[in-house]
Write a protein that holds these residues in place. Structure first.
Motif, PDB file in Angstrom:
ATOM      1  N   GLY A   1      43.769  29.084  48.600  1.00 25.46           N
ATOM      2  CA  GLY A   1      44.957  29.675  47.990  1.00 25.46           C
ATOM      3  C   GLY A   1      45.198  29.167  46.581  1.00 25.46           C
TER       4      GLY A   1
ATOM      5  N   GLN B   1      48.014  31.464  52.477  1.00 25.55           N
ATOM      6  CA  GLN B   1      46.634  31.888  52.725  1.00 25.55           C
ATOM      7  C   GLN B   1      46.084  31.241  53.988  1.00 25.55           C
ATOM      8  OE1 GLN B   1      43.537  30.175  52.467  1.00 25.55           O
ATOM      9  NE2 GLN B   1      42.315  32.025  52.750  1.00 25.55           N
TER      10      GLN B   1
ATOM     11  N   THR C   1      45.174  33.367  57.454  1.00 28.01           N
ATOM     12  CA  THR C   1      43.793  33.313  57.918  1.00 28.01           C
ATOM     13  C   THR C   1      43.722  32.860  59.376  1.00 28.01           C
ATOM     14  OG1 THR C   1      43.002  32.835  55.687  1.00 28.01           O
ATOM     15  CG2 THR C   1      41.521  32.290  57.508  1.00 28.01           C
TER      16      THR C   1
END
Length: 613
Positions: free
Chosen positions: A150, A236, A240
């Motif tokens: 990220g 992020q 994920t």
């Protein structure tokens, strides 16, 4: 106490000096990206100068209209303008036309300047993003192991966008504001030097407030950029791993962690907004004080007959125009500080040097007799925490080596070292009889096809994920590879077959189908080496059996390394390497290792018992 204050003041001055010096260093580096487009940037500057010059004309026209036609005063000497007619209506008409012309000219120069600078800024941003992406691809895998993805995404997106504001509305706007101030004070000095000095009496207050604002704004914007990077990195990671978060009922903990990071982001932004909110009212108050001084002193001089009414009205207009650029300078200083923080982080990334890896030139024509040898290889990811310890083995051309061992034994590390994702600390790895450090890394990796346990699938079609849009992999080879991987039946049952789109990370495919797609990707490339890293761990036994039938054919002319937990899949390997805590404890064929009644035999018995349980 006095000595302590003097030392503190000196330290503060040195800190400000170092900050200014660092800002100039960043600007000089940014200039290298602007240099290819300096012609258009120069045109933008010329248009900006024209716009700033035109901007000071309306107050002068007001002064002329009042002093010559509306309120002429015989006791006050005013400049003559022979280009104007004597009649009031005719003169005012000419002045109105001139005023209209200045407005049109201002619109034209401003529009052209904005277009030219945005054209330049967008190209500079494109070049910086390309430079960042190119640099990231050259960094070793170890850098990505320790750097949140990220944060890297923020560098190439948010930080670059802030730089775009710097080029398109920051530096140019600052230059425009400075030019406006220069032209405005020039016109004011021309009209009345004494009244200009009165107005400049508030300048020290503006300077003090600006210095205080600059000190607080710089630190707050750095904190904002750091908070944005932390927020992007956390989001992020969460998105994920959203399935794991939900599976383990981790939502509450993730929510609490997000709220903490989000609160830090809010606090950092609030500090920046607070400095901004205090600056503007103070500057507005100083502006009012300056205008009041003009009214008091200028009004008295008008009454005394030493100053014309038109000049005083022009000064009041200039007073408003002068403080608007000062306020804009504060606004653009926010942009400048945000850009400096973004540039600092971008150049910190670009200054991250790839390791000094020995790069050879051998292998560009491919290996002549592909074989692999590990000679006394030692490797550690950190310090001397050895993952591999004195590993040695030979893999002749056309043979298959299976590697087994407990989790963490170092099996996957063998492939990572062979492909030079990491560099060994001791020993040597040979391919085709040469140390891999003598190879060109690109040429070395072109000899390998790799099937990973969790293949990386990208947004696009199934066919593009198999070929990776490599022109050397035609459509017929893609179809043949899918058939060899026993995936063609599923693909051809889809509405668009090989043109069927995949969502991010291969959404729509089962875990086993993703592995089969990764297998097809490797088979689509006719390369002498084939690496299988747990390539069949997520397929059902029937699919695994069919894959093994294909693998036995595919491996026939290739040198292969197969990493597997299922010992049933590696019985036909030419030899089997058993790793334990980074060391080779056994090496031989399936039959030899079973007869040896060692680690491999124990693993085989445990898996056999589990299969019948």
């Amino acid at each position: 106490m006095s000595n302590g204050r003097s030392i503190g003041s000196q330290a503060a001055r040195e800190a400000v000096s170092e900050a200014a010096k660092y800002d100039w260093q960043l600007l000089r580096r940014l200039w290298t990206y602007l240099r290819p487009y300096r012609g258009v940037a120069l045109l933008s500057l010329v248009l900006l100068m024209g716009n700033s010059a035109v901007g000071v004309v309306p107050p002068v026209l007001t002064q002329i209209a009042v002093d010559r036609y509306l309120l002429p005063d015989a006791d006050v000497v005013t400049p003559l303008h022979p280009w104007l007619p004597d009649g009031e209506m005719a003169g005012l008409g000419v002045l109105a036309l001139v005023y209209l012309a200045t407005l049109l000219l201002s619109v034209g120069t401003r529009s052209g300047q904005i277009h030219a600078m945005n054209w330049t800024g967008q190209r500079v941003m494109r070049d910086i993003r390309e430079r960042i992406f190119r640099h990231l691809q050259r960094l070793p895998v170890s850098y990505f192991d320790r750097t949140p993805s990220g944060r890297l995404v923020t560098r190439a997106t948010t930080d670059v966008d802030v730089l775009n504001e710097l080029f398109t509305s920051g530096l140019v706007a600052v230059a425009g504001d400075v030019l406006t101030l220069v032209f405005a004070f020039g016109a004011m000095l021309y009209l009345s030097p004494q009244l200009t000095l009165v107005y400049l009496g508030v300048a020290p207050l503006v300077l003090v407030v600006s210095v205080i604002f600059r000190k607080h704004a710089r630190d707050s914007f750095r904190a904002v950029r750091a908070a944005v990077a932390r927020l992007a990195s956390f989001l992020q990671e969460c998105f994920t791993g959203i399935s794991e978060i939900q599976l383990f009922n981790h939502e509450a903990h993730s929510q609490a962690e997000f709220e903490e990071i989000n609160e830090r982001h809010r606090q950092a932004n609030y500090r920046a907004v607070r400095a901004h909110a205090l600056f503007f009212p103070v500057i507005e108050w100083i502006n009012v004080a300056g205008l009041a001084a003009l009214v008091v002193f200028g009004g008295q001089w008008v009454v005394d007959g030493t100053l014309s009414t038109g000049v005083l009205l022009a000064f009041l207009q200039y007073g408003t125009r002068v403080f608007r650029p000062i306020q804009d300078l504060a606004e653009k200083y926010n942009v400048l500080q945000g850009a400096m923080a973004g540039a600092e982080r971008i150049f910190e990334l670009l200054d991250t040097k790839p390791p000094d890896i020995q790069e050879g030139s051998y292998g560009r024509d491919g290996p002549k007799g592909p074989g692999i040898e590990f000679r006394n290889v030692w490797f550690a990811y950190r310090g001397e925490d050895w993952v591999l310890r004195d590993v040695s083995f030979e893999l002749p051309p056309g043979k298959t080596l299976a590697v087994v061992g407990h989790t963490g034994a170092g099996k996957t590390t063998l492939i990572n070292l062979l492909l030079r994702f990491y560099e060994i600390q001791r020993g040597a790895i040979l391919v085709d009889g040469r140390d891999i450090r003598e190879w060109s890394r690109d040429a070395l990796r072109e000899q390998f096809s790799v099937v990973l346990q969790d293949p990386a699938l990208v947004r696009g079609t199934i066919g593009a994920n198999i070929s990776l849009e490599d022109p050397a992999v035609p459509a017929d080879r893609v179809r043949r590879a899918a058939a060899d991987a026993r995936l063609a039946g599923h693909i051809e049952s889809l509405p668009l077959a090989y043109d069927e789109p995949l969502s991010e990370r291969g959404g729509g495919l089962s875990t086993g189908q993703k592995q089969l797609l990764g297998f097809a990707r490797a088979l689509a490339r006719d390369r002498p080496f084939l690496m299988l890293d747990e390539a069949t761990s997520s397929v059902d036994p029937d699919t695994e059996r069919r894959i093994q039938e294909t693998v036995s054919i595919v491996l026939r002319d290739r040198t292969s390394i197969v990493i597997a937990h299922r010992l049933s899949t590696i019985r036909q390997a030419s030899s089997i390497l058993v790793l334990h805590k980074g060391s080779v404890v056994e090496h031989g064929t399936h039959a030899e290792l079973l007869a040896g009644n060692g680690t491999y035999a124990r693993l085989h018995r445990l898996q056999s018992l589990a299969a019948y349980a």
